[in-house]
Design a protein around this motif. Structure first.
Motif, short mmCIF file in Angstrom:
data_model
loop_
_atom_site.label_atom_id
_atom_site.label_comp_id
_atom_site.label_asym_id
_atom_site.label_seq_id
_atom_site.Cartn_x
_atom_site.Cartn_y
_atom_site.Cartn_z
N THR A 7 0.86 -1.18 0.00
CA THR A 7 0.00 0.00 0.00
C THR A 7 0.89 1.23 0.00
O THR A 7 1.80 1.34 0.83
CB THR A 7 -0.90 0.01 1.25
N SER A 9 0.87 5.49 -0.14
CA SER A 9 0.16 6.76 -0.08
C SER A 9 0.86 7.74 -1.00
O SER A 9 2.06 7.98 -0.87
CB SER A 9 0.17 7.29 1.35
N ALA A 47 -6.46 11.59 0.70
CA ALA A 47 -5.18 11.20 0.09
C ALA A 47 -5.36 9.92 -0.72
O ALA A 47 -6.06 8.99 -0.30
CB ALA A 47 -4.13 10.98 1.17
N ARG A 49 -4.36 6.36 -2.24
CA ARG A 49 -3.57 5.18 -1.88
C ARG A 49 -3.68 4.16 -3.00
O ARG A 49 -4.77 3.79 -3.41
CB ARG A 49 -4.08 4.54 -0.59
#
Length: 102
Positions: A7, A9, A47, A49
């Protein structure tokens, strides 16, 4: 075979990077080394991701694949954070570097 995911960001995209190209690029980077099970883009607290789910033989391999995906994505984006996790009994658990036996 265990399931893992990386993952990432996204802080921002580099100039000239098409937003629609980011997830396919991340998935393609993982696919160079393993089977990609899924890839997705989510928005958390405003945000972006990028998530790539993949298979790997073990935690060490998963960390290497995750590092490769992160390095490849840094070519087109500034990343705020990244994390490799493993699916354990229905929960995603962070993968930690495990000491090698010797």
């Amino acid at each position: 075979m265990p399931s893992y995911r990386v993952t990432m960001s996204i802080e921002s995209l580099h100039p000239g990077t098409a937003p629609a190209s980011v997830v396919p690029r991340a998935a393609a980077a993982a696919a160079e080394f393993t089977t990609v099970e899924a890839s997705d883009l989510t928005i958390v607290a405003g945000a972006a991701r990028v998530i790539v789910r993949f298979t790997a033989d073990d935690a060490a391999s998963a960390l290497q694949i995750g590092a490769h995906v992160v390095a490849d994505l840094r070519v087109v984006a500034e990343l705020r954070a990244s994390l490799v996790t493993e699916r354990v009994k229905g929960t995603w658990v962070p993968v930690r570097e495990r000491p090698q036996r010797g």
